[in-house]
Design a protein around this motif. Structure first.
Motif, mmCIF file in Angstrom:
data_model
loop_
_atom_site.group_PDB
_atom_site.id
_atom_site.type_symbol
_atom_site.label_atom_id
_atom_site.label_comp_id
_atom_site.label_asym_id
_atom_site.label_seq_id
_atom_site.Cartn_x
_atom_site.Cartn_y
_atom_site.Cartn_z
ATOM 1 N N MET A 1 12.798 -3.695 -3.596
ATOM 2 C CA MET A 1 12.408 -2.305 -3.350
ATOM 3 C C MET A 1 13.290 -1.730 -2.247
ATOM 4 S SD MET A 1 8.284 -2.656 -3.540
ATOM 5 C CE MET A 1 7.824 -1.291 -4.577
ATOM 6 N N ILE A 2 13.634 -0.457 -2.395
ATOM 7 C CA ILE A 2 14.447 0.249 -1.413
ATOM 8 C C ILE A 2 13.599 1.382 -0.846
ATOM 9 C CG2 ILE A 2 16.546 1.568 -0.985
ATOM 10 C CD1 ILE A 2 17.737 0.169 -3.491
ATOM 11 N N PHE A 3 13.461 1.380 0.478
ATOM 12 C CA PHE A 3 12.685 2.407 1.173
ATOM 13 C C PHE A 3 13.615 3.247 2.045
ATOM 14 C CE2 PHE A 3 9.941 -1.278 0.613
ATOM 15 C CZ PHE A 3 8.800 -0.716 0.043
ATOM 16 N N ARG B 1 7.071 -0.130 6.389
ATOM 17 C CA ARG B 1 6.257 0.416 7.483
ATOM 18 C C ARG B 1 5.607 1.714 7.034
ATOM 19 N NH1 ARG B 1 10.591 0.294 12.324
ATOM 20 N NH2 ARG B 1 10.985 -1.921 12.371
ATOM 21 N N VAL B 2 4.512 2.050 7.706
ATOM 22 C CA VAL B 2 3.830 3.313 7.415
ATOM 23 C C VAL B 2 4.837 4.454 7.541
ATOM 24 C CG1 VAL B 2 2.057 4.938 8.219
ATOM 25 C CG2 VAL B 2 1.562 2.485 8.148
ATOM 26 N N GLY B 3 4.879 5.326 6.537
ATOM 27 C CA GLY B 3 5.783 6.480 6.544
ATOM 28 C C GLY B 3 7.065 6.264 5.761
ATOM 29 N N ASP B 4 7.376 5.007 5.411
ATOM 30 C CA ASP B 4 8.565 4.753 4.585
ATOM 31 C C ASP B 4 8.353 5.388 3.215
ATOM 32 O OD1 ASP B 4 9.565 3.200 6.644
ATOM 33 O OD2 ASP B 4 9.403 1.298 5.570
ATOM 34 N N ARG B 5 9.406 5.953 2.662
ATOM 35 C CA ARG B 5 9.367 6.552 1.326
ATOM 36 C C ARG B 5 10.017 5.595 0.339
ATOM 37 N NH1 ARG B 5 11.995 12.136 1.275
ATOM 38 N NH2 ARG B 5 10.012 12.678 2.204
ATOM 39 N N LEU B 6 9.299 5.270 -0.737
ATOM 40 C CA LEU B 6 9.863 4.419 -1.781
ATOM 41 C C LEU B 6 10.921 5.213 -2.522
ATOM 42 C CD1 LEU B 6 9.874 1.782 -3.404
ATOM 43 C CD2 LEU B 6 8.081 2.792 -4.855
ATOM 44 N N ARG B 7 12.151 4.721 -2.510
ATOM 45 C CA ARG B 7 13.246 5.428 -3.165
ATOM 46 C C ARG B 7 13.658 4.789 -4.478
ATOM 47 N NH1 ARG B 7 16.533 8.925 -0.548
ATOM 48 N NH2 ARG B 7 17.081 9.330 -2.708
ATOM 49 N N ALA B 8 13.610 3.462 -4.558
ATOM 50 C CA ALA B 8 14.068 2.790 -5.778
ATOM 51 C C ALA B 8 13.519 1.374 -5.807
ATOM 52 C CB ALA B 8 15.588 2.762 -5.823
ATOM 53 N N PHE B 9 13.531 0.788 -7.005
ATOM 54 C CA PHE B 9 13.114 -0.601 -7.152
ATOM 55 C C PHE B 9 13.672 -1.150 -8.461
ATOM 56 C CE2 PHE B 9 9.625 2.098 -8.620
ATOM 57 C CZ PHE B 9 9.465 1.677 -9.933
ATOM 58 N N THR B 10 13.683 -2.470 -8.553
ATOM 59 C CA THR B 10 14.144 -3.109 -9.783
ATOM 60 C C THR B 10 13.036 -3.058 -10.826
ATOM 61 O OG1 THR B 10 13.500 -5.269 -8.883
ATOM 62 C CG2 THR B 10 15.825 -4.639 -8.701
ATOM 63 N N VAL C 1 4.739 7.160 -0.599
ATOM 64 C CA VAL C 1 4.880 6.855 0.826
ATOM 65 C C VAL C 1 3.997 5.654 1.183
ATOM 66 C CG1 VAL C 1 4.565 7.757 3.168
ATOM 67 C CG2 VAL C 1 5.394 9.265 1.355
ATOM 68 N N VAL C 2 4.545 4.741 1.993
ATOM 69 C CA VAL C 2 3.823 3.552 2.446
ATOM 70 C C VAL C 2 2.707 3.969 3.399
ATOM 71 C CG1 VAL C 2 4.050 1.397 3.770
ATOM 72 C CG2 VAL C 2 5.846 2.078 2.155
ATOM 73 N N THR C 3 1.513 3.402 3.193
ATOM 74 C CA THR C 3 0.351 3.747 4.019
ATOM 75 C C THR C 3 -0.139 2.595 4.893
ATOM 76 O OG1 THR C 3 -1.158 3.179 2.213
ATOM 77 C CG2 THR C 3 -0.445 5.493 2.376
ATOM 78 N N LYS C 4 0.459 1.403 4.755
ATOM 79 C CA LYS C 4 0.067 0.248 5.560
ATOM 80 C C LYS C 4 1.291 -0.624 5.786
ATOM 81 C CE LYS C 4 -3.383 -3.465 5.601
ATOM 82 N NZ LYS C 4 -4.451 -4.108 4.800
ATOM 83 N N ASP C 5 1.536 -0.996 7.040
ATOM 84 C CA ASP C 5 2.682 -1.841 7.365
ATOM 85 C C ASP C 5 2.648 -3.144 6.568
ATOM 86 O OD1 ASP C 5 3.672 -0.033 9.172
ATOM 87 O OD2 ASP C 5 3.142 -1.178 10.963
ATOM 88 N N GLY C 6 3.820 -3.555 6.100
ATOM 89 C CA GLY C 6 3.929 -4.800 5.339
ATOM 90 C C GLY C 6 3.549 -6.024 6.139
ATOM 91 N N ASP D 1 0.851 -1.192 0.000
ATOM 92 C CA ASP D 1 0.000 0.000 0.000
ATOM 93 C C ASP D 1 0.882 1.236 0.000
ATOM 94 O OD1 ASP D 1 -2.977 -0.585 0.276
ATOM 95 O OD2 ASP D 1 -2.113 -1.960 1.744
ATOM 96 N N ILE D 2 0.886 1.942 -1.128
ATOM 97 C CA ILE D 2 1.677 3.156 -1.297
ATOM 98 C C ILE D 2 0.783 4.202 -1.938
ATOM 99 C CG2 ILE D 2 3.618 4.196 -2.540
ATOM 100 C CD1 ILE D 2 5.091 1.597 -2.357
ATOM 101 N N GLU D 3 0.957 5.449 -1.520
ATOM 102 C CA GLU D 3 0.228 6.525 -2.199
ATOM 103 C C GLU D 3 1.163 7.695 -2.441
ATOM 104 O OE1 GLU D 3 -2.096 9.344 1.028
ATOM 105 O OE2 GLU D 3 -3.056 7.478 0.438
ATOM 106 N N ASN D 4 0.852 8.455 -3.470
ATOM 107 C CA ASN D 4 1.647 9.626 -3.814
ATOM 108 C C ASN D 4 1.294 10.757 -2.849
ATOM 109 O OD1 ASN D 4 3.241 11.490 -5.041
ATOM 110 N ND2 ASN D 4 1.988 11.702 -6.861
ATOM 111 N N ARG D 5 2.296 11.292 -2.189
ATOM 112 C CA ARG D 5 2.075 12.382 -1.231
ATOM 113 C C ARG D 5 2.798 13.649 -1.666
ATOM 114 N NH1 ARG D 5 1.525 9.655 4.358
ATOM 115 N NH2 ARG D 5 -0.401 8.502 4.011
ATOM 116 N N GLY D 6 2.670 14.000 -2.929
ATOM 117 C CA GLY D 6 3.235 15.247 -3.445
ATOM 118 C C GLY D 6 4.725 15.342 -3.252
ATOM 119 N N GLN D 7 5.168 16.350 -2.499
ATOM 120 C CA GLN D 7 6.599 16.609 -2.281
ATOM 121 C C GLN D 7 7.299 15.455 -1.565
ATOM 122 O OE1 GLN D 7 7.820 18.716 -4.083
ATOM 123 N NE2 GLN D 7 7.696 20.802 -3.311
ATOM 124 N N SER D 8 6.553 14.669 -0.803
ATOM 125 C CA SER D 8 7.161 13.540 -0.093
ATOM 126 C C SER D 8 7.356 12.329 -0.991
ATOM 127 C CB SER D 8 6.298 13.142 1.108
ATOM 128 O OG SER D 8 6.270 14.191 2.040
#
Length: 168
Positions: free
Chosen positions: A159-161, A89-98, A74-79, A64-71
């Motif tokens: 995925m890298i958070f 975890r909630v609040g993690d920012r997706l930075r990169a992925f394969t 961002v993850v919205t539900k713990d894995g 569960d990830i949603e776009n939060r504009g400038q942020s």
């Protein structure tokens, strides 16, 4: 892609993730892409206090990830609450992925006439596993890249958070 994200061959014995120093040096992560050796990737922190979390998910995966504009994304539900029990975890920012891109491999050694003729003939083209910098790009662009991780090419996605931590 940009100054916040650099790739280079990984030195032997590199660990999965190295915590950034108080001066907010870049994080360094070694990922197995195409080829025999892991590729070292440097990621510049975007938070005052944070750490990287690297997670590999078997296909299909749920997140569960949603776009939060400038942020960014961002993850919205713990894995741990997901079917695949992910590390996010909630609040993690997706930075990169394969992801997969069709073309001549960037990791192929050599060159010269034989490689050039192979590229012109199309024989050197294949699906290459790459790393996508998801920092501050539209969620639509990230999704276009993320869906290239399909069973015909791979059995997992990495995925890298970036996870916020308490300031010390």
């Amino acid at each position: 892609r940009g100054a916040s994200f650099q790739q280079r061959p990984a030195p032997r014995g590199t660990g999965v993730a190295v915590s950034a120093a108080p001066a907010r040096e870049s994080f360094e992560v070694a990922l197995q892409l195409d080829g025999d050796e892991p590729t070292a990737i440097q990621i510049t922190p975007t938070m005052a206090a944070s750490e990287l979390v690297v997670a590999q998910y078997p296909l299909p995966f749920f997140i569960d990830i949603e776009n939060r504009g400038q942020s960014g994304a961002v993850v919205t539900k713990d894995g741990s609450e997901q079917q695949n029990k992910g590390a996010e975890r909630v609040g993690d920012r997706l930075r990169a992925f394969t992801w997969y891109e069709y073309g001549v491999s960037k990791w192929t050694e050599g060159g010269g006439v034989v490689s050039m003729l192979g590229a012109f003939s199309g024989s050197g083209y294949k699906w290459n596993r790459e790393i996508f910098d998801a920092t501050f790009v539209s969620w639509e662009t990230s999704l276009e890249k993320l869906v290239t991780n399909e069973p015909s090419k791979t059995d997992s996605v990495t995925m890298i958070f970036e996870r916020p931590t308490a300031a010390e």
